[in-house]
Design a protein around this motif. Structure first.
Motif, PDB file in Angstrom:
ATOM      1  N   ASN A 101       0.847  -1.191   0.000  1.00 34.80           N
ATOM      2  CA  ASN A 101       0.000   0.000   0.000  1.00 34.80           C
ATOM      3  C   ASN A 101       0.886   1.246   0.000  1.00 34.80           C
ATOM      4  N   PRO A 102       0.902   2.027  -1.079  1.00 34.59           N
ATOM      5  CA  PRO A 102       1.836   3.156  -1.164  1.00 34.59           C
ATOM      6  C   PRO A 102       1.552   4.267  -0.162  1.00 34.59           C
ATOM      7  N   PHE A 103       0.305   4.420   0.244  1.00 35.80           N
ATOM      8  CA  PHE A 103      -0.043   5.489   1.176  1.00 35.80           C
ATOM      9  C   PHE A 103       0.467   5.168   2.584  1.00 35.80           C
ATOM     10  N   ALA A 104       0.283   3.913   2.999  1.00 33.79           N
ATOM     11  CA  ALA A 104       0.819   3.495   4.295  1.00 33.79           C
ATOM     12  C   ALA A 104       2.344   3.473   4.261  1.00 33.79           C
ATOM     13  N   THR A 105       2.901   3.050   3.132  1.00 34.68           N
ATOM     14  CA  THR A 105       4.355   2.981   3.001  1.00 34.68           C
ATOM     15  C   THR A 105       4.990   4.360   3.115  1.00 34.68           C
ATOM     16  N   ARG A 106       4.335   5.359   2.564  1.00 36.21           N
ATOM     17  CA  ARG A 106       4.870   6.723   2.646  1.00 36.21           C
ATOM     18  C   ARG A 106       5.021   7.155   4.101  1.00 36.21           C
ATOM     19  N   GLN A 107       4.029   6.845   4.917  1.00 38.27           N
ATOM     20  CA  GLN A 107       4.093   7.194   6.335  1.00 38.27           C
ATOM     21  C   GLN A 107       5.164   6.376   7.063  1.00 38.27           C
ATOM     22  N   LEU A 108       5.237   5.095   6.726  1.00 40.47           N
ATOM     23  CA  LEU A 108       6.218   4.215   7.370  1.00 40.47           C
ATOM     24  C   LEU A 108       7.645   4.647   7.051  1.00 40.47           C
ATOM     25  N   LEU A 109       7.924   4.913   5.776  1.00 45.69           N
ATOM     26  CA  LEU A 109       9.283   5.285   5.379  1.00 45.69           C
ATOM     27  C   LEU A 109       9.687   6.637   5.951  1.00 45.69           C
ATOM     28  N   LYS A 110       8.740   7.534   6.070  1.00 43.21           N
ATOM     29  CA  LYS A 110       9.038   8.827   6.691  1.00 43.21           C
ATOM     30  C   LYS A 110       9.507   8.621   8.124  1.00 43.21           C
ATOM     31  N   TYR A 111       8.848   7.711   8.823  1.00 45.48           N
ATOM     32  CA  TYR A 111       9.222   7.393  10.205  1.00 45.48           C
ATOM     33  C   TYR A 111      10.584   6.702  10.260  1.00 45.48           C
ATOM     34  N   LEU A 112      10.794   5.714   9.396  1.00 43.00           N
ATOM     35  CA  LEU A 112      12.050   4.961   9.406  1.00 43.00           C
ATOM     36  C   LEU A 112      13.234   5.827   8.991  1.00 43.00           C
ATOM     37  N   ASP A 113      13.030   6.691   8.012  1.00 42.55           N
ATOM     38  CA  ASP A 113      14.119   7.567   7.565  1.00 42.55           C
ATOM     39  C   ASP A 113      14.563   8.510   8.683  1.00 42.55           C
ATOM     40  N   TRP A 114      13.617   8.889   9.525  1.00 45.11           N
ATOM     41  CA  TRP A 114      13.961   9.742  10.661  1.00 45.11           C
ATOM     42  C   TRP A 114      14.612   8.923  11.775  1.00 45.11           C
ATOM     43  N   GLU A 115      14.046   7.759  12.049  1.00 45.87           N
ATOM     44  CA  GLU A 115      14.518   6.951  13.173  1.00 45.87           C
ATOM     45  C   GLU A 115      15.899   6.355  12.922  1.00 45.87           C
ATOM     46  N   ILE A 116      16.259   6.123  11.665  1.00 49.04           N
ATOM     47  CA  ILE A 116      17.571   5.531  11.392  1.00 49.04           C
ATOM     48  C   ILE A 116      18.701   6.494  11.748  1.00 49.04           C
ATOM     49  N   LEU A 117      18.367   7.769  11.872  1.00 52.05           N
ATOM     50  CA  LEU A 117      19.369   8.757  12.287  1.00 52.05           C
ATOM     51  C   LEU A 117      19.783   8.544  13.738  1.00 52.05           C
ATOM     52  N   ASN A 118      19.001   7.759  14.471  1.00 48.60           N
ATOM     53  CA  ASN A 118      19.321   7.469  15.866  1.00 48.60           C
ATOM     54  C   ASN A 118      20.160   6.204  16.020  1.00 48.60           C
ATOM     55  N   SER A 119      20.712   5.715  14.915  1.00 51.44           N
ATOM     56  CA  SER A 119      21.593   4.548  14.990  1.00 51.44           C
ATOM     57  C   SER A 119      22.836   4.883  15.805  1.00 51.44           C
TER      58      SER A 119
ATOM     59  N   PHE B 192       0.671   3.097   9.654  1.00 55.20           N
ATOM     60  CA  PHE B 192       1.672   2.359   8.884  1.00 55.20           C
ATOM     61  C   PHE B 192       1.080   1.165   8.132  1.00 55.20           C
ATOM     62  N   GLY B 193      -0.221   0.925   8.277  1.00 57.14           N
ATOM     63  CA  GLY B 193      -0.858  -0.196   7.596  1.00 57.14           C
ATOM     64  C   GLY B 193      -0.470  -1.549   8.153  1.00 57.14           C
ATOM     65  N   LEU B 194      -0.136  -1.604   9.437  1.00 55.99           N
ATOM     66  CA  LEU B 194       0.392  -2.830  10.039  1.00 55.99           C
ATOM     67  C   LEU B 194      -0.516  -3.425  11.110  1.00 55.99           C
ATOM     68  N   ARG B 195      -1.709  -2.892  11.270  1.00 57.33           N
ATOM     69  CA  ARG B 195      -2.598  -3.362  12.326  1.00 57.33           C
ATOM     70  C   ARG B 195      -2.973  -4.831  12.149  1.00 57.33           C
ATOM     71  N   LYS B 196      -3.301  -5.238  10.945  1.00 61.09           N
ATOM     72  CA  LYS B 196      -3.781  -6.607  10.721  1.00 61.09           C
ATOM     73  C   LYS B 196      -2.673  -7.636  10.912  1.00 61.09           C
ATOM     74  N   ILE B 197      -1.483  -7.359  10.381  1.00 59.80           N
ATOM     75  CA  ILE B 197      -0.390  -8.320  10.557  1.00 59.80           C
ATOM     76  C   ILE B 197       0.072  -8.336  12.010  1.00 59.80           C
ATOM     77  N   ALA B 198      -0.019  -7.206  12.696  1.00 60.41           N
ATOM     78  CA  ALA B 198       0.364  -7.169  14.107  1.00 60.41           C
ATOM     79  C   ALA B 198      -0.563  -8.050  14.931  1.00 60.41           C
ATOM     80  N   GLY B 199      -1.867  -7.976  14.670  1.00 59.19           N
ATOM     81  CA  GLY B 199      -2.817  -8.808  15.391  1.00 59.19           C
ATOM     82  C   GLY B 199      -2.576 -10.287  15.142  1.00 59.19           C
ATOM     83  N   ALA B 200      -2.288 -10.624  13.883  1.00 63.40           N
ATOM     84  CA  ALA B 200      -2.001 -12.020  13.541  1.00 63.40           C
ATOM     85  C   ALA B 200      -0.737 -12.502  14.239  1.00 63.40           C
ATOM     86  N   LEU B 201       0.279 -11.666  14.236  1.00 58.16           N
ATOM     87  CA  LEU B 201       1.563 -12.049  14.827  1.00 58.16           C
ATOM     88  C   LEU B 201       1.467 -12.174  16.343  1.00 58.16           C
TER      89      LEU B 201
END
Length: 232
Positions: free
Chosen positions: A42-60, A122-131
């Protein structure tokens, strides 16, 4: 990518949205990552996810072994998305599930809460519940470590796919079928995921046909309709 090509390494066709495979003159295959994640389909959820990851990777942070390790927040979000993409795109293995169990065991409450607050975005609610259901039933995951309410319907589905196919669905039968029957079976299975997540299934199918069209020139060059057995 331009700098990599200047090394005179040959770029292969095994690309993804976040990495590429390149070979040197000795045919050594190197997987080079140029983005933080492929994200979801899903490109719309991915856009939000990557924005978060691109910021968070700076905390490596640099570890004693001499390389940089990303934060736990980054790992929790990226690995969950990675599991989802494998699941929808062909198959997920038990190893990835164990990895996530270890992540949860080593995460803090605040780190988990941040991802919990962003699961829908992030579009991850369904897989999170399954996991969460799978980790509770198979690994005895404590409820205090869960990201959301366990989803038994999707959890059983996830478990079934792991047991039947494994990573990338390598253990699923049908390898000797003629390509047309194999292809129809793959398309039927891919579309069946609509009951798991309609939006993700739709965008996964869009992605499939996009790649299919992009590989038209390769099919013409190799004089093959199916690229199933082609090694790039």
């Amino acid at each position: 990518m331009g700098l990599l090509r200047e090394t005179e390494m040959q770029e292969s066709l095994k690309d993804s949205p976040h990495h590429t495979h390149m070979k040197n003159d000795r045919a050594i295959d190197v997987e080079v990552h140029f983005r933080t994640s492929s994200g979801n389909y899903n490109p719309f959820a991915t856009r939000q996810l990557l924005k978060y990851l691109d910021w968070e990777i700076l905390n490596s942070v640099e570890v004693p072994e001499g390389f940089c390790a990303h934060s736990m927040k980054f790992a929790l979000a990226m690995q969950l998305s990675h599991i989802y993409r494998h699941f929808i795109g062909g198959g997920v293995g038990l190893r990835q599930i164990v990895d996530y169990y270890v992540l949860l065991r080593h995460s803090s409450e605040s780190e988990r809460r941040e991802l919990m607050a962003n699961l829908n975005r992030f579009g991850l609610r369904k897989i999170a519940g399954a996991l969460m259901w799978l980790l509770r039933e198979s690994f005895g995951l404590d409820e205090s470590l869960m990201l959301c309410k366990p989803d038994e319907f999707r959890g059983r589905w996830l478990l079934r796919e792991i047991l039947q196919g494994g990573n990338f669905g390598r253990h699923v039968g049908g390898g000797r079928l003629k390509w047309l029957y194999w292809w129809l079976g793959k398309r039927k299975k891919s579309l069946s995921y609509w009951r798991f997540d309609l939006a993700e299934t739709f965008w996964a199918e869009v992605d499939y046909w996009k790649v299919f069209v992009e590989n038209t020139s390769t099919r013409i060059r190799l004089r093959k309709i199916s690229l199933r057995d082609v090694k790039f």
